[in-house]
Design a protein around this motif. Structure first.
Motif, PDB file in Angstrom:
ATOM      1  N   GLY A 125       0.811  -1.205   0.000  1.00  0.00           N
ATOM      2  CA  GLY A 125       0.000   0.000   0.000  1.00  0.00           C
ATOM      3  C   GLY A 125       0.846   1.256   0.000  1.00  0.00           C
ATOM      4  N   SER A 126       0.158   2.390   0.039  1.00  0.00           N
ATOM      5  CA  SER A 126       0.848   3.671  -0.094  1.00  0.00           C
ATOM      6  C   SER A 126       1.523   4.120   1.202  1.00  0.00           C
ATOM      7  N   THR A 127       1.060   3.661   2.345  1.00  0.00           N
ATOM      8  CA  THR A 127       1.667   4.093   3.618  1.00  0.00           C
ATOM      9  C   THR A 127       2.973   3.349   3.875  1.00  0.00           C
TER      10      THR A 127
ATOM     11  N   ASP B 159       2.631  -2.823   8.359  1.00  0.00           N
ATOM     12  CA  ASP B 159       1.679  -2.797   7.253  1.00  0.00           C
ATOM     13  C   ASP B 159       0.636  -1.699   7.477  1.00  0.00           C
ATOM     14  N   GLY B 160      -0.016  -1.319   6.403  1.00  0.00           N
ATOM     15  CA  GLY B 160      -1.076  -0.323   6.470  1.00  0.00           C
ATOM     16  C   GLY B 160      -2.424  -0.979   6.735  1.00  0.00           C
ATOM     17  N   ALA B 161      -3.478  -0.169   6.684  1.00  0.00           N
ATOM     18  CA  ALA B 161      -4.844  -0.688   6.871  1.00  0.00           C
ATOM     19  C   ALA B 161      -5.817   0.279   6.220  1.00  0.00           C
TER      20      ALA B 161
ATOM     21  N   GLY C 167      -7.908  -3.145   0.518  1.00  0.00           N
ATOM     22  CA  GLY C 167      -8.411  -2.100  -0.383  1.00  0.00           C
ATOM     23  C   GLY C 167      -7.563  -1.986  -1.639  1.00  0.00           C
ATOM     24  N   GLY C 168      -6.324  -2.417  -1.558  1.00  0.00           N
ATOM     25  CA  GLY C 168      -5.435  -2.397  -2.723  1.00  0.00           C
ATOM     26  C   GLY C 168      -5.247  -3.790  -3.304  1.00  0.00           C
ATOM     27  N   ALA C 169      -6.143  -4.698  -2.963  1.00  0.00           N
ATOM     28  CA  ALA C 169      -6.159  -6.081  -3.493  1.00  0.00           C
ATOM     29  C   ALA C 169      -5.047  -6.973  -2.926  1.00  0.00           C
TER      30      ALA C 169
HETATM   31  O1  LIG Z   1      -4.553  -4.290  -0.156  1.00  0.00           O
HETATM   32  C1  LIG Z   1      -3.928  -3.396   0.347  1.00  0.00           C
HETATM   33  C2  LIG Z   1      -3.431  -3.399   1.722  1.00  0.00           C
HETATM   34  O2  LIG Z   1      -4.226  -4.099   2.631  1.00  0.00           O
HETATM   35  C3  LIG Z   1      -3.081  -2.012   2.241  1.00  0.00           C
HETATM   36  O3  LIG Z   1      -2.232  -2.189   3.334  1.00  0.00           O
HETATM   37  C4  LIG Z   1      -4.293  -1.182   2.668  1.00  0.00           C
HETATM   38  O4  LIG Z   1      -5.221  -1.112   1.607  1.00  0.00           O
HETATM   39  C5  LIG Z   1      -3.879   0.240   3.069  1.00  0.00           C
HETATM   40  O5  LIG Z   1      -3.313   0.868   1.976  1.00  0.00           O
HETATM   41  P1  LIG Z   1      -2.841   2.387   2.005  1.00  0.00           P
HETATM   42  O6  LIG Z   1      -1.682   2.483   2.931  1.00  0.00           O
HETATM   43  O7  LIG Z   1      -2.489   2.686   0.573  1.00  0.00           O
HETATM   44  O8  LIG Z   1      -4.010   3.207   2.461  1.00  0.00           O
END
Ligand SMILES: O=C[C@H](O)[C@H](O)[C@H](O)COP(=O)(O)O
Length: 359
Positions: free
Chosen positions: A119-121, A177-179, A192-194
């Motif tokens: 993910g982006s974070t 990891d992000g969420a 959310g990012g598959a």
């Molecule tokens: O599938 C994607 C992962 O679970 C990501 O860690 C999650 O969607 C959070 O992503 P982001 O940091 O881009 O909000």
């Protein structure tokens, strides 16, 4: 970074720090303790998060005192008041702030096995780790959760290793990891990012799983801010019957996630699966069921996190679900899905840290 104030109470610690990320203002770092009764292969993508409001004012009562600052921030950053460009900048700075603090607090130089989420974070997690330099990172191995994090690790010249090479019975030291949403009990929605299946394997392989996020992800109950639904990774041939079963369980309009604009047809995960997004009413916390309220078992479409997760994973054709629930790494020695800490970068430059407390 210089420490200004340190106040410790049994369930609340407040650290006030200067950080270099927000030179125009003091960045505060607040730790919120929680009581037991408080409230084409597209693969992994950076989650668009378009389903999230820019600001969230939802907090449980038990958090009202400790997060008064948060409410102030949320009011001062309403979507209508701040131009879109500035909103995007604040979100990115919030992610970076959370990620750098999480790495500072949880990446001990003696560690050798580190999980890197998607993910982006997580981009900022890798940025913070790379900034430590080879003197610290050269003896560490980094375990990805999919194609995107594998690329991140390689681009940062960190040592890439794979979870299938982890000797049986051994664990990663930490995983970051992000969420997409984090609730009061540190249950998570992810995917959310598959990415979610490999993420769950890596998180559950770590002694401690640390979550990093921006302020939009903070929520009292899953499904409050993240309205797109719970991401569910399914075997393509089983998708129609999984959709049918989800509707019977009370999901509102579950859908196969499209690959557009990058790919016509369904999105395909790193594991060759499809994703179904299944919206449910905001999920209750386990304590609601325990307190004698007749709810949470799916009656009238009302579920607790644990009951829904236990039910979803049993549907034939479901490979894995984007609910991270159950125990955390402080409560069990292996297999925990929930984080031991969640760092939220806030729009005012502060960091909110949620950690489980002993009951
Ligand atoms: O599938 C994607 C992962 O679970 C990501 O860690 C999650 O969607 C959070 O992503 P982001 O940091 O881009 O909000």
């Amino acid at each position: 970074m210089s420490l200004i104030t340190l106040v410790c109470r049994p369930r609340l610690t407040l650290l006030v720090l200067h950080t270099g990320f927000f030179p125009h203002q003091f960045a505060r770092y607040s730790l919120v303790g929680r009581g037991p009764n408080h409230s084409t292969r597209i693969g992994c993508q950076t989650s668009p998060n378009s389903g999230l409001p820019f600001s969230s004012t939802t907090q449980s009562r038990s958090h009202q005192k400790s997060t008064a600052k948060y409410h102030k921030m949320a009011m001062s950053t309403s979507a209508s008041a701040i131009p879109a460009e500035e909103q995007a900048r604040l979100v990115e700075e919030s992610k970076r702030l959370a990620a750098h603090q999480a790495v500072k607090d949880h990446l001990i130089p003696e560690y050798t096995r580190i999980g890197i989420g998607s993910g982006s974070t997580v981009v900022y997690v890798v940025e913070a780790i790379a900034a430590l330099g080879p003197g610290v990172t050269a003896k560490m191995a980094f375990y990805p959760t999919g194609a995107q994090s594998e690329e991140l690790i390689e681009a940062a010249s960190l040592n890439l290793q794979y979870i299938n090479k982890l000797p049986a019975g051994e664990q990663l030291d930490v995983a970051f990891d992000g969420a997409d949403e984090v609730d009061d009990d540190l249950n998570l929605i992810k995917g959310g990012g598959a990415c979610l299946w490999q993420e769950k394997i890596v998180a559950a392989s770590a002694k401690k799983f640390v979550c990093v996020a921006d302020f939009r992800k903070l929520s009292p109950r899953l499904g409050t801010n993240w309205k797109k639904g719970i991401p569910i990774e399914v075997l393509p041939m089983a998708a129609p019957r999984v959709l049918h079963e989800l509707k019977q369980m009370g999901s509102h309009n579950p859908r196969i996630r499209p690959g557009l604009p990058g790919k016509a047809g369904a999105i395909v995960t790193d594991n060759g699966m499809w994703i179904i997004d299944a919206p449910f009413s905001p999920l209750l916390l386990p304590r609601d069921g325990e307190s004698g309220i007749q709810a949470g078992n799916g009656e009238n479409g009302v579920w607790t996190v644990d009951a829904l997760a236990d039910r979803l994973i049993k549907i034939p054709g479901v490979a894995e679900i984007g609910l991270f629930y159950g125990k955390n790494g402080l409560e069990v020695s292996t297999g925990a899905q929930k984080p031991v800490a969640a760092y939220f970068g806030m729009a005012d430059g502060s960091i909110q840290l949620k950690e489980p407390t002993a009951s």
